[in-house]
Design a protein around this motif. Structure first.
Motif, PDB file in Angstrom:
ATOM      1  N   GLY A 170       0.663  -1.275   0.003  1.00 11.38           N
ATOM      2  CA  GLY A 170       0.030   0.034   0.005  1.00 11.38           C
ATOM      3  C   GLY A 170       0.867   1.215  -0.152  1.00 11.38           C
ATOM      4  N   TYR A 171       1.479   1.530  -0.984  1.00 10.51           N
ATOM      5  CA  TYR A 171       2.509   2.684  -1.019  1.00 10.51           C
ATOM      6  C   TYR A 171       1.547   3.675  -1.636  1.00 10.51           C
ATOM      7  CZ  TYR A 171       6.239  -0.360  -0.111  1.00 10.51           C
ATOM      8  OH  TYR A 171       7.221  -1.090   0.818  1.00 10.51           O
ATOM      9  N   LEU A 172       1.908   5.139  -1.291  1.00  5.18           N
ATOM     10  CA  LEU A 172       1.279   6.051  -1.496  1.00  5.18           C
ATOM     11  C   LEU A 172       1.504   6.516  -3.323  1.00  5.18           C
ATOM     12  CD1 LEU A 172      -0.196   8.990  -1.359  1.00  5.18           C
ATOM     13  CD2 LEU A 172       1.919  10.181  -0.558  1.00  5.18           C
ATOM     14  N   ASP A 173       2.715   5.957  -3.790  1.00  2.25           N
ATOM     15  CA  ASP A 173       2.789   6.085  -5.132  1.00  2.25           C
ATOM     16  C   ASP A 173       2.030   5.133  -6.117  1.00  2.25           C
ATOM     17  OD1 ASP A 173       4.388   3.537  -5.529  1.00  2.25           O
ATOM     18  OD2 ASP A 173       5.992   4.692  -4.478  1.00  2.25           O
ATOM     19  N   ASN A 174       1.274   4.125  -5.242  1.00  2.00           N
ATOM     20  CA  ASN A 174       0.319   3.345  -5.975  1.00  2.00           C
ATOM     21  C   ASN A 174      -0.728   4.267  -6.681  1.00  2.00           C
ATOM     22  OD1 ASN A 174       0.522   0.307  -4.211  1.00  2.00           O
ATOM     23  ND2 ASN A 174       2.230   1.299  -5.263  1.00  2.00           N
ATOM     24  N   LEU A 175      -1.213   5.372  -5.764  1.00  7.33           N
ATOM     25  CA  LEU A 175      -2.095   6.010  -6.194  1.00  7.33           C
ATOM     26  C   LEU A 175      -1.738   7.268  -7.103  1.00  7.33           C
ATOM     27  CD1 LEU A 175      -5.156   7.331  -5.598  1.00  7.33           C
ATOM     28  CD2 LEU A 175      -4.184   8.544  -3.820  1.00  7.33           C
ATOM     29  N   THR A 176      -0.600   7.622  -6.773  1.00  9.26           N
ATOM     30  CA  THR A 176      -0.019   8.994  -7.572  1.00  9.26           C
ATOM     31  C   THR A 176       0.744   8.726  -8.735  1.00  9.26           C
ATOM     32  OG1 THR A 176       1.965   9.033  -6.159  1.00  9.26           O
ATOM     33  CG2 THR A 176       0.184  10.406  -5.223  1.00  9.26           C
ATOM     34  N   ALA A 177       1.093   7.459  -8.872  1.00 13.66           N
ATOM     35  CA  ALA A 177       2.207   7.282  -9.936  1.00 13.66           C
ATOM     36  C   ALA A 177       1.457   6.222 -10.781  1.00 13.66           C
ATOM     37  CB  ALA A 177       3.491   6.827  -9.490  1.00 13.66           C
ATOM     38  N   THR A 188      -2.962  -2.709   7.459  1.00 12.94           N
ATOM     39  CA  THR A 188      -3.858  -1.507   8.210  1.00 12.94           C
ATOM     40  C   THR A 188      -3.067  -0.493   8.730  1.00 12.94           C
ATOM     41  OG1 THR A 188      -4.151  -3.075   9.944  1.00 12.94           O
ATOM     42  CG2 THR A 188      -5.735  -3.160   8.014  1.00 12.94           C
ATOM     43  N   GLN A 189      -2.021  -0.754   9.788  1.00 13.93           N
ATOM     44  CA  GLN A 189      -1.305  -0.061  10.416  1.00 13.93           C
ATOM     45  C   GLN A 189      -0.380   1.093   9.525  1.00 13.93           C
ATOM     46  OE1 GLN A 189       0.231  -1.389  14.129  1.00 13.93           O
ATOM     47  NE2 GLN A 189      -1.840  -2.701  14.524  1.00 13.93           N
ATOM     48  N   PHE A 190       0.016   0.579   8.473  1.00 14.67           N
ATOM     49  CA  PHE A 190       0.500   1.370   7.634  1.00 14.67           C
ATOM     50  C   PHE A 190      -0.367   2.622   7.099  1.00 14.67           C
ATOM     51  CE2 PHE A 190       3.640  -1.892   5.371  1.00 14.67           C
ATOM     52  CZ  PHE A 190       4.241  -1.997   6.605  1.00 14.67           C
ATOM     53  N   CYS A 191      -1.419   2.102   6.936  1.00 11.29           N
ATOM     54  CA  CYS A 191      -2.644   3.184   6.580  1.00 11.29           C
ATOM     55  C   CYS A 191      -3.028   3.848   7.637  1.00 11.29           C
ATOM     56  CB  CYS A 191      -3.820   2.421   6.084  1.00 11.29           C
ATOM     57  SG  CYS A 191      -3.682   1.657   4.545  1.00 11.29           S
ATOM     58  N   ASP A 192      -3.024   3.437   9.084  1.00 11.75           N
ATOM     59  CA  ASP A 192      -3.124   4.196  10.272  1.00 11.75           C
ATOM     60  C   ASP A 192      -2.110   5.236  10.594  1.00 11.75           C
ATOM     61  OD1 ASP A 192      -5.413   2.832  10.720  1.00 11.75           O
ATOM     62  OD2 ASP A 192      -4.252   1.131  12.275  1.00 11.75           O
ATOM     63  N   TYR A 215      12.241   0.894   3.838  1.00 16.33           N
ATOM     64  CA  TYR A 215      12.571   2.405   3.673  1.00 16.33           C
ATOM     65  C   TYR A 215      12.843   3.272   4.654  1.00 16.33           C
ATOM     66  CZ  TYR A 215      11.383   0.409  -0.811  1.00 16.33           C
ATOM     67  OH  TYR A 215      11.212  -0.803  -1.631  1.00 16.33           O
ATOM     68  N   GLY A 216      12.603   2.844   6.081  1.00 16.91           N
ATOM     69  CA  GLY A 216      12.764   3.541   7.145  1.00 16.91           C
ATOM     70  C   GLY A 216      12.225   4.826   7.138  1.00 16.91           C
ATOM     71  N   ASP A 217      12.956   5.899   7.602  1.00 19.15           N
ATOM     72  CA  ASP A 217      12.347   7.167   7.859  1.00 19.15           C
ATOM     73  C   ASP A 217      12.779   8.045   6.465  1.00 19.15           C
ATOM     74  OD1 ASP A 217      11.449   9.746   8.523  1.00 19.15           O
ATOM     75  OD2 ASP A 217      13.088  10.195   9.762  1.00 19.15           O
ATOM     76  N   ILE A 218      11.573   8.210   5.926  1.00 18.25           N
ATOM     77  CA  ILE A 218      11.817   8.893   4.439  1.00 18.25           C
ATOM     78  C   ILE A 218      11.546  10.389   4.609  1.00 18.25           C
ATOM     79  CG2 ILE A 218      11.880   7.212   2.881  1.00 18.25           C
ATOM     80  CD1 ILE A 218       9.023   7.690   2.200  1.00 18.25           C
ATOM     81  N   GLY A 219      11.783  11.122   6.014  1.00 12.70           N
ATOM     82  CA  GLY A 219      11.469  12.545   6.138  1.00 12.70           C
ATOM     83  C   GLY A 219       9.832  13.034   5.981  1.00 12.70           C
ATOM     84  N   GLU A 220       9.877  14.140   5.400  1.00 13.22           N
ATOM     85  CA  GLU A 220       8.779  14.647   5.078  1.00 13.22           C
ATOM     86  C   GLU A 220       7.672  13.857   4.246  1.00 13.22           C
ATOM     87  OE1 GLU A 220       8.046  18.363   6.330  1.00 13.22           O
ATOM     88  OE2 GLU A 220       9.075  16.997   7.728  1.00 13.22           O
ATOM     89  N   GLN A 221       8.354  13.206   3.428  1.00 15.82           N
ATOM     90  CA  GLN A 221       7.452  12.561   2.326  1.00 15.82           C
ATOM     91  C   GLN A 221       6.884  11.190   3.153  1.00 15.82           C
ATOM     92  OE1 GLN A 221      10.274  11.923  -0.587  1.00 15.82           O
ATOM     93  NE2 GLN A 221       8.756  11.988  -2.198  1.00 15.82           N
ATOM     94  N   ARG A 222       5.315  11.248   2.775  1.00 15.76           N
ATOM     95  CA  ARG A 222       4.749   9.993   3.457  1.00 15.76           C
ATOM     96  C   ARG A 222       4.940   8.825   2.247  1.00 15.76           C
ATOM     97  NH1 ARG A 222      -0.698   9.185   3.092  1.00 15.76           N
ATOM     98  NH2 ARG A 222      -0.948  11.298   2.330  1.00 15.76           N
ATOM     99  N   LEU A 223       5.107   7.535   3.002  1.00 15.61           N
ATOM    100  CA  LEU A 223       5.485   6.377   2.033  1.00 15.61           C
ATOM    101  C   LEU A 223       4.090   5.801   1.748  1.00 15.61           C
ATOM    102  CD1 LEU A 223       7.847   4.722   1.175  1.00 15.61           C
ATOM    103  CD2 LEU A 223       7.922   3.492   3.105  1.00 15.61           C
ATOM    104  N   TRP A 279      -5.849   6.171   4.748  1.00 14.56           N
ATOM    105  CA  TRP A 279      -7.463   5.485   4.519  1.00 14.56           C
ATOM    106  C   TRP A 279      -8.212   6.227   3.657  1.00 14.56           C
ATOM    107  CZ3 TRP A 279      -7.791   0.703   5.160  1.00 14.56           C
ATOM    108  CH2 TRP A 279      -7.174  -0.005   6.230  1.00 14.56           C
ATOM    109  N   ASP A 280      -8.212   7.679   3.518  1.00 18.12           N
ATOM    110  CA  ASP A 280      -8.784   8.455   2.487  1.00 18.12           C
ATOM    111  C   ASP A 280      -8.396   8.041   1.160  1.00 18.12           C
ATOM    112  OD1 ASP A 280     -10.664   9.915   3.806  1.00 18.12           O
ATOM    113  OD2 ASP A 280      -9.160  11.563   4.211  1.00 18.12           O
ATOM    114  N   GLU A 281      -7.169   7.862   1.001  1.00 17.85           N
ATOM    115  CA  GLU A 281      -6.513   7.398  -0.383  1.00 17.85           C
ATOM    116  C   GLU A 281      -6.598   5.953  -0.649  1.00 17.85           C
ATOM    117  OE1 GLU A 281      -2.943  10.713   0.403  1.00 17.85           O
ATOM    118  OE2 GLU A 281      -2.781   8.591   1.146  1.00 17.85           O
ATOM    119  N   VAL A 282      -6.771   5.235   0.326  1.00 17.16           N
ATOM    120  CA  VAL A 282      -7.483   3.798   0.113  1.00 17.16           C
ATOM    121  C   VAL A 282      -9.004   3.875  -0.532  1.00 17.16           C
ATOM    122  CG1 VAL A 282      -7.789   1.589   0.807  1.00 17.16           C
ATOM    123  CG2 VAL A 282      -5.748   2.671   1.824  1.00 17.16           C
TER     124      VAL A 282
END
Ligand code: ZN
Length: 282
Positions: A86-93, A111-115, A123-131, A135-138
């Motif tokens: 469930g990576y954010l880039d699945n939606l954006t890219a 689910t706890q990634f979405c929470d 990928y650890g901590d990727i700073g400001e960018q959300r990985l 849930w809104d995006e799901v």
């Protein structure tokens, strides 16, 4: 070397596809532009070309693929597309590219990634960018024609190492949580890192899923175990020629040997109490 071998195996793979076509499920994780090669990430440009190539074949949703497998031997090769974690880039890219080529896909979310309580350790901590997707995006993806949402547990554990009650929660509760969030049934499950044993198989059936995907390589025929469907991993190195070899199954014998070795090593590590989730990742 592997590519040369696969090229040599292509005529055999083509003959096999003609005699006994199957459902090949492609496995993706991220679609993003990263500074260095990452096995789980395909660049948007590469993904676009792969989808363009794939669109020349019969591509179905996992649901339709499952219906076809249940109905008996396939008449032609079929393909399905899946994304894990469930990576954010699945939606954006990825989603706009899938839409452009009218390719359905299933996205397996943890689910706890979405929470936003956890994130994939790779990928650890990727700073400001959300990985990960929230849930809104799901929900947005779940409403997108052709996209379905599956479960990839609550915390992405190495399932065979945790207790019975925890394993049951990971498998059952994640399904209920996702269904409540998207207001739709969740028929598919995906084992984190593809690791499973008899207990996990039993729990997934018991939880009411219709099918589950693993990371065992290969193609699925009518006699496939619906709770450990095989998948084909696609990477950024799969240019046009190599992607064609993968779609034809020419890499299957090589990947099956590598997978058997990896499974054996995991079983050996698994016996040691010090086994950590990190140590068992790809
Ligand atoms: Zn995963």
């Amino acid at each position: 070397m592997r590519r040369l071998l696969a090229t040599a195996l292509l005529p055999y793979a083509k003959l096999r596809n003609a005699l006994s076509p199957g459902l090949r499920i492609l496995m993706y994780h991220r679609v993003a532009r990263l500074p260095a090669y990452d096995q789980l990430t395909v660049s948007p440009e590469r993904f676009e070309r792969q989808m363009q190539q794939l669109a020349a074949h019969k591509v179905v949703s996992l649901e339709e693929g499952l219906r076809t497998l249940r109905a008996g031997p396939l008449r032609e090769p079929m393909f399905a597309v899946t994304f894990d974690d469930g990576y954010l880039d699945n939606l954006t890219a990825a989603a706009p590219i899938l839409e452009r080529h009218r390719i359905p896909a299933t996205i397996f979310v943890t689910t706890q990634f979405c929470d936003k309580a956890l994130s994939h350790p790779r990928y650890g901590d990727i700073g400001e960018q959300r990985l990960h997707l929230d849930w809104d995006e799901v929900r947005r993806l779940a409403r997108t024609p052709g996209i379905s949402i599956g479960s990839h547990t609550r915390t992405h554990p190495y399932l065979p190492t945790i207790s019975d009650s925890l394993a049951q929660q990971e498998i059952e509760l994640s399904r209920a949580e996702i269904a409540a969030q998207i207001q739709a049934p969740v028929p598919f499950f995906c084992y984190p890192s593809g690791d499973l044993g008899p207990r996990e198989l039993a729990l997934v059936r018991q939880a009411g899923y219709a099918a589950a995907v693993s990371v065992a390589p290969g193609v699925n025929h009518a006699n496939a175990d619906l709770f450990q469907l095989r998948r084909t991993e696609i990477t950024d190195r799969d240019d046009e020629a190599q992607f064609r070899l993968k779609l034809a199954g020419a890499f299957d014998p090589i990947h099956q040997l590598l997978h058997a070795r990896r499974t054996r090593r995991f079983a050996q590590k698994h016996l040691k109490p010090s086994t950590s989730y990190e140590a068992t990742k790809l």
